[in-house]
Scaffold this active site. Structure first.
Site, mmCIF file in Angstrom:
data_model
loop_
_atom_site.group_PDB
_atom_site.id
_atom_site.type_symbol
_atom_site.label_atom_id
_atom_site.label_comp_id
_atom_site.label_asym_id
_atom_site.label_seq_id
_atom_site.Cartn_x
_atom_site.Cartn_y
_atom_site.Cartn_z
ATOM 1 C CB SER A 65 41.233 36.382 40.852
ATOM 2 O OG SER A 65 39.956 35.946 40.481
HETATM 3 N N1 SAH Z 1 39.561 33.050 37.350
HETATM 4 C C1 SAH Z 1 39.418 34.313 36.680
HETATM 5 C C2 SAH Z 1 38.495 35.204 37.484
HETATM 6 C C3 SAH Z 1 37.642 36.027 36.617
HETATM 7 S S1 SAH Z 1 36.364 36.923 37.462
HETATM 8 C C4 SAH Z 1 40.766 34.987 36.453
HETATM 9 O O1 SAH Z 1 41.724 34.664 37.156
HETATM 10 O O2 SAH Z 1 40.855 35.811 35.558
HETATM 11 C C5 SAH Z 1 35.048 35.748 37.439
HETATM 12 C C6 SAH Z 1 34.522 35.327 36.101
HETATM 13 O O3 SAH Z 1 33.347 34.559 36.334
HETATM 14 C C7 SAH Z 1 34.119 36.462 35.164
HETATM 15 O O4 SAH Z 1 34.840 36.350 33.968
HETATM 16 C C8 SAH Z 1 32.608 36.238 34.941
HETATM 17 O O5 SAH Z 1 32.167 36.552 33.629
HETATM 18 C C9 SAH Z 1 32.477 34.752 35.223
HETATM 19 N N2 SAH Z 1 31.125 34.314 35.607
HETATM 20 C C10 SAH Z 1 30.183 34.982 36.315
HETATM 21 N N3 SAH Z 1 29.070 34.232 36.436
HETATM 22 C C11 SAH Z 1 29.308 33.068 35.760
HETATM 23 C C12 SAH Z 1 28.540 31.889 35.506
HETATM 24 N N4 SAH Z 1 27.294 31.745 35.957
HETATM 25 N N5 SAH Z 1 29.104 30.897 34.789
HETATM 26 C C13 SAH Z 1 30.372 31.009 34.310
HETATM 27 N N6 SAH Z 1 31.146 32.096 34.511
HETATM 28 C C14 SAH Z 1 30.634 33.115 35.229
#
Ligand code: SAH
Length: 218
Positions: A65
């Site tokens: 993010s």
């Molecule tokens: N907080 C993270 C953001 C990553 S983007 C950071 O700072 O790096 C959001 C993430 O949510 C992705 O890795 C994606 O695979 C995950 N995601 C999407 N749908 C999901 C679900 N149903 N359950 C768990 N994770 C999920």
């Protein structure tokens, strides 16, 4: 990989930029000043991008993010030491590290196996305490509920009932809600009784979608 003075200097500039953009929670800014974000870039070719205020690809079609978004969501949570938090979307683990630095007790779920494995071992290696799970965030973690706080870091098409049920009365959930591939509204939900929530909209953001089930073949 190490944290150098050069990285610290870049981080300081980024923190000043976040301040100018309106982030004023000093605890959150201090935590972000301490955490070497470049170590969460799994692809070392892009390390120079680590202190630019932008989201960035981390593999498996996902992104780390944008720092402003991490700062905004974390501030909105009003985190307090020792609070129990459920995070959906571990991704790179960077947001998880910010929550750990703030002293929260973290349960975090990621649906991409490869990302789950990488972020779990990185967080452990760096000494950030968090319980990392591979699974579908729509179901939450009922075995450890209720949570003081719930943070969703992917764009949800709706607010999952299971997550609402796993929030403590008096607790807060922060979740971006909206259409896939569109804009999401950053919502906060304060649980005021077993059945009632106070809901506010804090503006528009863009996230990767919250998908159902665990599947790496998206
Ligand atoms: N907080 C993270 C953001 C990553 S983007 C950071 O700072 O790096 C959001 C993430 O949510 C992705 O890795 C994606 O695979 C995950 N995601 C999407 N749908 C999901 C679900 N149903 N359950 C768990 N994770 C999920």
């Amino acid at each position: 990989m190490i944290d150098t003075l050069k990285h610290k200097g870049m981080r300081k500039k980024l923190i000043e930029e976040l301040r100018l953009k309106g982030i004023d929670n000093e605890l959150v800014l201090d935590a972000m000043m301490d955490i070497p974000r470049h170590l969460f870039f799994f692809d070392t070719a892009f390390l120079h991008m680590a202190y630019v205020d932008k989201a960035f690809p981390i593999g498996s079609g996902q992104t780390i993010s944008q720092p402003y978004t991490v700062a905004f969501q974390t501030s909105l949570l009003n985190p307090r030491k020792r609070e129990k938090i459920l995070e959906i979307g571990t991704g790179s683990g960077y947001q998880t590290a910010v929550l750990a630095k703030l002293g929260m007790k973290i349960f975090t779920i990621e649906r991409q196996q490869a990302l789950h494995a990488k972020s779990q071992s990185l967080l452990e290696e760096m000494g950030y305490k968090a319980r990392c799970y591979y699974g579908d965030g729509y179901a939450g973690k009922p075995a450890f509920a209720p949570f003081d706080k719930i943070l969703v870091t992917c764009g949800a098409p709706h607010i999952p009932e299971d997550l609402k049920n796993q929030l403590k009365v008096g607790g807060r959930m922060v979740i971006p809600v909206g259409e896939f591939n569109g804009v999401q509204h950053m919502m906060s939900l304060d649980k005021v009784s077993e059945t009632e929530f106070e809901v506010s909209n804090h503006g528009d953001f863009q996230f990767v979608p919250m998908l159902e089930r665990t599947d790496t073949r998206d």
